[in-house]
Design a protein around this motif. Structure first.
Motif, PDB file in Angstrom:
ATOM      1  N   PHE A   8      -2.129  21.603  38.707  1.00 10.85           N
ATOM      2  CA  PHE A   8      -3.704  21.592  37.797  1.00 10.85           C
ATOM      3  C   PHE A   8      -4.238  22.391  39.035  1.00 10.85           C
ATOM      4  N   GLY A   9      -4.007  23.411  39.843  1.00  7.33           N
ATOM      5  CA  GLY A   9      -5.279  22.981  41.108  1.00  7.33           C
ATOM      6  C   GLY A   9      -5.084  25.119  41.660  1.00  7.33           C
ATOM      7  N   GLY A  10      -3.950  25.463  40.361  1.00 12.33           N
ATOM      8  CA  GLY A  10      -3.814  27.040  40.332  1.00 12.33           C
ATOM      9  C   GLY A  10      -4.938  27.830  39.487  1.00 12.33           C
ATOM     10  N   MET A  11      -5.556  28.914  39.963  1.00 12.73           N
ATOM     11  CA  MET A  11      -6.543  29.940  39.860  1.00 12.73           C
ATOM     12  C   MET A  11      -5.732  30.286  38.456  1.00 12.73           C
ATOM     13  N   ASP A  12      -4.573  29.698  38.444  1.00 15.89           N
ATOM     14  CA  ASP A  12      -4.129  31.351  36.828  1.00 15.89           C
ATOM     15  C   ASP A  12      -4.236  30.251  35.408  1.00 15.89           C
ATOM     16  N   GLU A  13      -4.322  31.514  34.245  1.00 13.05           N
ATOM     17  CA  GLU A  13      -4.431  30.880  33.412  1.00 13.05           C
ATOM     18  C   GLU A  13      -3.496  29.836  32.504  1.00 13.05           C
ATOM     19  N   ASP A  14      -2.373  29.222  32.670  1.00 11.30           N
ATOM     20  CA  ASP A  14      -1.616  28.262  32.791  1.00 11.30           C
ATOM     21  C   ASP A  14      -2.213  26.785  33.501  1.00 11.30           C
ATOM     22  N   SER A  15      -2.518  26.824  34.548  1.00  5.75           N
ATOM     23  CA  SER A  15      -3.139  25.989  35.345  1.00  5.75           C
ATOM     24  C   SER A  15      -4.221  25.682  34.274  1.00  5.75           C
ATOM     25  N   GLN A  16      -5.571  26.803  34.450  1.00  2.00           N
ATOM     26  CA  GLN A  16      -6.171  26.376  33.774  1.00  2.00           C
ATOM     27  C   GLN A  16      -6.290  25.748  32.387  1.00  2.00           C
ATOM     28  N   PHE A  17      -5.493  25.855  31.746  1.00  2.00           N
ATOM     29  CA  PHE A  17      -4.904  25.786  30.295  1.00  2.00           C
ATOM     30  C   PHE A  17      -4.520  24.042  30.660  1.00  2.00           C
ATOM     31  N   LEU A  18      -3.964  23.691  31.765  1.00  2.00           N
ATOM     32  CA  LEU A  18      -3.698  22.060  31.562  1.00  2.00           C
ATOM     33  C   LEU A  18      -4.761  21.764  31.906  1.00  2.00           C
ATOM     34  N   ARG A  19      -5.495  21.439  32.907  1.00  2.05           N
ATOM     35  CA  ARG A  19      -6.391  21.238  33.741  1.00  2.05           C
ATOM     36  C   ARG A  19      -7.706  20.920  32.323  1.00  2.05           C
ATOM     37  N   ASN A  20      -7.601  22.059  31.366  1.00  2.00           N
ATOM     38  CA  ASN A  20      -8.786  22.194  30.817  1.00  2.00           C
ATOM     39  C   ASN A  20      -8.425  21.040  29.640  1.00  2.00           C
ATOM     40  N   SER A  21      -7.050  21.531  28.565  1.00  2.00           N
ATOM     41  CA  SER A  21      -6.583  19.772  28.346  1.00  2.00           C
ATOM     42  C   SER A  21      -6.577  18.364  28.808  1.00  2.00           C
ATOM     43  N   MET A  22      -5.839  18.476  29.657  1.00  2.00           N
ATOM     44  CA  MET A  22      -6.276  17.118  30.674  1.00  2.00           C
ATOM     45  C   MET A  22      -7.848  16.579  30.844  1.00  2.00           C
ATOM     46  N   CYS A  23      -8.623  18.103  30.910  1.00  2.10           N
ATOM     47  CA  CYS A  23     -10.591  17.276  30.946  1.00  2.10           C
ATOM     48  C   CYS A  23     -10.489  16.476  29.633  1.00  2.10           C
ATOM     49  N   GLU A  24     -10.517  17.415  28.196  1.00  2.00           N
ATOM     50  CA  GLU A  24     -10.656  17.305  26.717  1.00  2.00           C
ATOM     51  C   GLU A  24      -9.784  15.525  26.765  1.00  2.00           C
ATOM     52  N   TYR A  25      -8.295  15.937  26.944  1.00  2.00           N
ATOM     53  CA  TYR A  25      -8.560  14.417  26.921  1.00  2.00           C
ATOM     54  C   TYR A  25      -8.873  13.073  27.947  1.00  2.00           C
ATOM     55  N   ALA A  26      -9.258  13.113  29.105  1.00  2.00           N
ATOM     56  CA  ALA A  26     -10.143  11.929  29.876  1.00  2.00           C
ATOM     57  C   ALA A  26     -11.425  11.538  29.478  1.00  2.00           C
ATOM     58  N   ILE A  27     -12.324  13.067  28.836  1.00  3.13           N
ATOM     59  CA  ILE A  27     -13.313  12.879  28.757  1.00  3.13           C
ATOM     60  C   ILE A  27     -13.369  12.501  27.116  1.00  3.13           C
ATOM     61  N   GLY A  28     -12.810  12.796  26.166  1.00  6.61           N
ATOM     62  CA  GLY A  28     -12.444  12.102  25.127  1.00  6.61           C
ATOM     63  C   GLY A  28     -13.943  11.842  23.896  1.00  6.61           C
ATOM     64  N   ASN A  29     -14.412  12.505  24.091  1.00  9.58           N
ATOM     65  CA  ASN A  29     -15.219  13.141  22.650  1.00  9.58           C
ATOM     66  C   ASN A  29     -15.545  13.839  21.368  1.00  9.58           C
TER      67      ASN A  29
END
Length: 76
Positions: A8-29
């Motif tokens: 989750f902490g990396g700067m690569d595209e895979d880490s960005q995708f994982l972070r974005n997905s987790m944020c979308e889930y956490a925000i839930g809007n």
């Protein structure tokens, strides 16, 4: 632990995708997160061989709204 931080902490595209997905889930809007960055990260030793990981993430949705999200991983 360290894998959580790496995934989750990396700067690569895979880490960005994982972070974005987790944020979308956490925000839930239902809004799409278009970018996210790790503001700071900690690995805190609780006991020998066990660690708690905290990532503070700033995320931006498709309407330009900014979210501050704290992601944690506790030892099991």
């Amino acid at each position: 632990d360290i894998c959580f931080k790496c995934y989750f902490g990396g700067m690569d595209e895979d880490s960005q995708f994982l972070r974005n997905s987790m944020c979308e889930y956490a925000i839930g809007n239902g809004m799409k997160i278009v970018s996210s960055e790790v503001i700071n990260s900690e690995i805190i030793p609780d006991q020998i061989g066990k660690k708690k990981v905290i990532l503070d993430v700033r995320a931006k949705d498709e309407k330009g709204r900014i979210y501050a999200i704290e992601m944690q991983r506790y030892p099991t």
